[in-house]
Design a protein around this motif. Structure first.
Motif, mmCIF file in Angstrom:
data_model
loop_
_atom_site.group_PDB
_atom_site.id
_atom_site.type_symbol
_atom_site.label_atom_id
_atom_site.label_comp_id
_atom_site.label_asym_id
_atom_site.label_seq_id
_atom_site.Cartn_x
_atom_site.Cartn_y
_atom_site.Cartn_z
ATOM 1 N N PRO A 70 0.837 -1.214 0.000
ATOM 2 C CA PRO A 70 0.000 0.000 0.000
ATOM 3 C C PRO A 70 0.865 1.254 0.000
ATOM 4 O O PRO A 70 1.996 1.255 0.493
ATOM 5 C CB PRO A 70 -0.797 -0.123 1.299
ATOM 6 N N GLU A 71 0.315 2.333 -0.543
ATOM 7 C CA GLU A 71 1.074 3.585 -0.703
ATOM 8 C C GLU A 71 1.673 4.087 0.604
ATOM 9 O O GLU A 71 2.778 4.631 0.615
ATOM 10 C CB GLU A 71 0.187 4.665 -1.311
ATOM 11 N N ASP A 72 0.985 3.902 1.729
ATOM 12 C CA ASP A 72 1.503 4.415 3.000
ATOM 13 C C ASP A 72 2.701 3.602 3.507
ATOM 14 O O ASP A 72 3.338 3.981 4.470
ATOM 15 C CB ASP A 72 0.399 4.481 4.052
ATOM 16 N N GLN A 73 3.011 2.495 2.829
ATOM 17 C CA GLN A 73 4.159 1.679 3.221
ATOM 18 C C GLN A 73 5.302 1.778 2.215
ATOM 19 O O GLN A 73 6.257 1.016 2.283
ATOM 20 C CB GLN A 73 3.730 0.218 3.371
ATOM 21 N N GLN A 74 5.227 2.728 1.272
ATOM 22 C CA GLN A 74 6.261 2.903 0.255
ATOM 23 C C GLN A 74 7.493 3.560 0.867
ATOM 24 O O GLN A 74 7.377 4.402 1.738
ATOM 25 C CB GLN A 74 5.733 3.770 -0.894
ATOM 26 N N GLU A 75 8.676 3.218 0.327
ATOM 27 C CA GLU A 75 9.930 3.758 0.834
ATOM 28 C C GLU A 75 10.410 4.973 0.057
ATOM 29 O O GLU A 75 11.246 5.705 0.532
ATOM 30 C CB GLU A 75 11.018 2.682 0.784
ATOM 31 N N HIS A 76 9.929 5.176 -1.192
ATOM 32 C CA HIS A 76 10.444 6.235 -2.054
ATOM 33 C C HIS A 76 9.452 7.385 -2.113
ATOM 34 O O HIS A 76 8.354 7.314 -1.605
ATOM 35 C CB HIS A 76 10.699 5.685 -3.460
ATOM 36 N N GLY A 77 9.874 8.473 -2.804
ATOM 37 C CA GLY A 77 9.013 9.637 -2.970
ATOM 38 C C GLY A 77 7.750 9.313 -3.739
ATOM 39 O O GLY A 77 7.709 8.375 -4.515
ATOM 40 N N PRO A 78 6.690 10.102 -3.562
ATOM 41 C CA PRO A 78 5.397 9.792 -4.164
ATOM 42 C C PRO A 78 5.401 9.757 -5.689
ATOM 43 O O PRO A 78 4.732 8.936 -6.280
ATOM 44 C CB PRO A 78 4.465 10.888 -3.644
ATOM 45 N N GLU A 79 6.199 10.611 -6.365
ATOM 46 C CA GLU A 79 6.193 10.614 -7.828
ATOM 47 C C GLU A 79 6.785 9.320 -8.374
ATOM 48 O O GLU A 79 6.234 8.686 -9.252
ATOM 49 C CB GLU A 79 6.959 11.818 -8.357
ATOM 50 N N ARG A 80 7.925 8.917 -7.843
ATOM 51 C CA ARG A 80 8.556 7.668 -8.291
ATOM 52 C C ARG A 80 7.663 6.490 -7.943
ATOM 53 O O ARG A 80 7.495 5.578 -8.741
ATOM 54 C CB ARG A 80 9.921 7.511 -7.646
ATOM 55 N N ALA A 89 4.438 6.419 -7.680
ATOM 56 C CA ALA A 89 3.264 6.373 -8.541
ATOM 57 C C ALA A 89 3.613 5.738 -9.884
ATOM 58 O O ALA A 89 2.875 4.882 -10.385
ATOM 59 C CB ALA A 89 2.693 7.771 -8.737
ATOM 60 N N ASP A 90 4.750 6.111 -10.462
ATOM 61 C CA ASP A 90 5.173 5.522 -11.738
ATOM 62 C C ASP A 90 5.487 4.043 -11.580
ATOM 63 O O ASP A 90 5.081 3.215 -12.395
ATOM 64 C CB ASP A 90 6.409 6.246 -12.278
ATOM 65 N N GLU A 91 6.219 3.716 -10.530
ATOM 66 C CA GLU A 91 6.586 2.323 -10.288
ATOM 67 C C GLU A 91 5.353 1.477 -9.997
ATOM 68 O O GLU A 91 5.219 0.369 -10.517
ATOM 69 C CB GLU A 91 7.569 2.243 -9.124
ATOM 70 N N ARG A 92 4.455 1.997 -9.199
ATOM 71 C CA ARG A 92 3.226 1.262 -8.870
ATOM 72 C C ARG A 92 2.402 1.007 -10.134
ATOM 73 O O ARG A 92 1.863 -0.071 -10.310
ATOM 74 C CB ARG A 92 2.396 2.027 -7.836
ATOM 75 N N GLU A 93 2.315 1.980 -11.021
ATOM 76 C CA GLU A 93 1.553 1.812 -12.252
ATOM 77 C C GLU A 93 2.198 0.753 -13.157
ATOM 78 O O GLU A 93 1.524 -0.091 -13.723
ATOM 79 C CB GLU A 93 1.420 3.142 -13.004
#
Length: 174
Positions: free
Chosen positions: A42-52, A54-58
């Motif tokens: 889930p997004e709240d458990q991501q280690e990197h910045g939100p822009e990276r 979002a691209d990686e998640r997509e």
């Protein structure tokens, strides 16, 4: 789950008939992809910045959807044309994912001539051809009846850097 000396992890799902096989195989694959971190946390458990992220998640989401569609098509083809699947094998390594669907029919898969794309059916092998890096089939082992359809899907991550033997950096000896 089984890991080999080269770090590949393999999972097998034995199937006894076609009823519900596509759903069972999709669920099994989704669980394996989650464990192998193809499905991002889930997004709240991501280690990197939100822009990276979002691209990686997509990118990961798209790759996962492709894999689930490939599994669905290969299993559905076994259900429709080969008396049902007998086994699904997923093998994951640094270079990507190998999907294998075995059935009891010795008949080779046949790519149908292109028909009306608006009509249902007859598109399964075209989907395999377009979404996988490569695909093919092989007869069952000697003394057994059937075949295995296999597909390769590249890893969603870039390959590890070459030149250090895959060992990574060491802090020893400066």
């Amino acid at each position: 789950m089984r890991a080999t000396a080269d770090g590949r992890q393999t999972r097998r799902l034995l199937l006894l008939g076609g009823t519900g096989a596509v759903t069972r195989c999709r669920d099994f694959t989704r669980k394996a992809l989650t464990d192998w971190q193809w499905i991002p946390p889930p997004e709240d458990q991501q280690e990197h910045g939100p822009e990276r992220d979002a691209d990686e998640r997509e990118r990961l989401r798209e790759r996962v959807e492709d894999v689930l569609l490939l599994v669905s098509e290969a299993v559905a083809n076994a259900c429709l044309h080969a008396g049902g699947p007998s086994e699904l094998v997923l093998s994951h390594g640094a270079e990507g994912l190998l999907i294998e669907v075995s059935d009891r029919s010795p008949e080779r898969p046949v790519l149908r001539p292109r028909g009306d794309p608006a009509l249902p059916g007859g598109h399964g092998l075209m989907v395999l051809e377009r979404l996988s890096r490569s695909w093919g089939w092989r007869p069952a082992a000697t003394g057994r009846i059937g075949k295995t359809v296999w597909l390769e899907v590249p890893s969603p991550w870039p390959p590890p850097p070459q030149g250090d033997g895959g060992r990574g950096k060491s802090d020893e000896g400066g």
